[in-house]
Design an enzyme around this catalytic site. Sequence first.
Site, PDB file in Angstrom:
ATOM      1  N   CYS A 160       0.716  -1.250  -0.117  1.00 57.14           N
ATOM      2  CA  CYS A 160       0.000  -0.028  -0.035  1.00 57.14           C
ATOM      3  C   CYS A 160       1.015   1.323   0.092  1.00 57.14           C
ATOM      4  O   CYS A 160       0.413   2.471   0.029  1.00 57.14           O
ATOM      5  CB  CYS A 160      -1.064  -0.129   1.207  1.00 57.14           C
ATOM      6  SG  CYS A 160      -2.048  -1.477   1.314  1.00 57.14           S
ATOM      7  N   HIS A 289      -3.690   7.832   6.133  1.00 57.13           N
ATOM      8  CA  HIS A 289      -3.784   6.456   5.488  1.00 57.13           C
ATOM      9  C   HIS A 289      -5.215   5.793   5.796  1.00 57.13           C
ATOM     10  O   HIS A 289      -5.910   5.171   4.798  1.00 57.13           O
ATOM     11  CB  HIS A 289      -2.592   5.582   6.045  1.00 57.13           C
ATOM     12  CG  HIS A 289      -2.678   4.150   5.228  1.00 57.13           C
ATOM     13  ND1 HIS A 289      -2.562   4.272   3.738  1.00 57.13           N
ATOM     14  CD2 HIS A 289      -2.739   2.719   5.571  1.00 57.13           C
ATOM     15  CE1 HIS A 289      -2.517   3.026   3.501  1.00 57.13           C
ATOM     16  NE2 HIS A 289      -2.592   2.163   4.701  1.00 57.13           N
ATOM     17  N   HIS A 323      -9.597   1.157  -0.640  1.00 55.50           N
ATOM     18  CA  HIS A 323      -8.167   1.308  -0.736  1.00 55.50           C
ATOM     19  C   HIS A 323      -8.049   0.663  -1.865  1.00 55.50           C
ATOM     20  O   HIS A 323      -7.887  -0.586  -2.078  1.00 55.50           O
ATOM     21  CB  HIS A 323      -7.973   0.293   0.532  1.00 55.50           C
ATOM     22  CG  HIS A 323      -6.378   0.464   1.020  1.00 55.50           C
ATOM     23  ND1 HIS A 323      -5.423   1.049   0.191  1.00 55.50           N
ATOM     24  CD2 HIS A 323      -5.739  -0.190   2.105  1.00 55.50           C
ATOM     25  CE1 HIS A 323      -4.304   0.785   0.769  1.00 55.50           C
ATOM     26  NE2 HIS A 323      -4.434   0.491   1.826  1.00 55.50           N
TER      27      HIS A 323
END
Length: 409
Positions: A160, A289, A323
């Site tokens: 990520c 995040h 995400h």
Amino acid sequence: MTPGSLYLSALGIVSALGSGIDESRTTLFGDRPADMIARDGFLPDRATILGTVTHDPEPLPENLARHDTRNNRLLWAATRQIETNITNLIADIGRDRIGVIMGTSTSGIEEGTSDYEAALDGGAFPETFLYSHQEIGSPADFLRDAFDLGGPSYAISTACSSSAKAFAAGARLISAGLCDAVLVGGVDSLCRLTVRGFDALQSVSSGICNPMSINRDGINIGEGAAIFILRRDANPGVDAIELLGVGESSDAHHPNAPHPDGRGAAMAMQNALANAKLTPADIAYINLHGTATPLNDGMEARAVCDVLGATVPASSTKPMTGHTLGAAGAIEAAMLWLSLCDAANGAPLPRHIWDGATDPEIPDINLETKPGSKLAPADRLAMMSNSFAFGGSNVSVILGRGWNRGDRA
């Protein structure tokens, strides 16, 4: 990065926010609903909400058909938005001085999965099967070939944090004199492997993800692409968006869990400030995040309080995009870019979407929950975005406008 300013001179974007700058801006700051859609087929036993690019991206041009995957089609959809900028750049500095660095985690894995299933069922792979579709470097190879570029070209895959790290890598290529400009960004496409993998970790939300809430129960996976032109510019203009700094760290606390105290996250944020030669007070907004997983949100709120303080406006935008994994760093940097473009009139802030149920175990940070919120008009502004990944790979990116090296600490 060494002394000298680097600018992000163009943006192409496609995600659950929409396609292009205008649609993305309307979803992010206005009233267009994000394309967070319940879909069957990704989990074996139920539908799950996914951040989806709803229009079917066009096939690649015939001369690039060997690169044809959904991942590269999404990247092409974003790249076409700045194709004129890229061709002008080639005319200006030449193909050999332009590099490509893309972040991804899926590449063409979904096509590979389908082809393996066909081979198991029929005894042979389809004629369209190419092993190279699954290679992590596929997006970078595709863009290099699409524009016949001669500079360094590679992909980063650190889960990520992948495309956030592309900014640091691109800056290093320019600072080292290997390139005069770099196409930087990231792309990821929905695939069963990643959705089922996160479900196996019990990290997939039962509804729209709910970052920072006591009721948070995991993420929504999303897809999309964002691509920038990163370059030095002797005459950037007052509206130019600058890559002020990037901070990286690796705490290696656990294969799939962050350090509970946010040590690696805080180090990345501190390194970004040091790289940008800014102070915590210079940061006007932070894109979290904010995955809505129990461990991430707690540690990130602690890190934000420790480094920037509890009053900096903050939000997680993952309820509007899902995400997007390897593309998340670039897509969320694009949100800063879109906001900073309006700084002179009052930079709009992405709202934090949640149920409002606070978690007493999470430090109280300044979540920006009101639709239509703006910062005061400013000629000089800096914003931060965080990306954290498996294995403790942490990156913070700072973008701004109106700065010069002499203004900084």
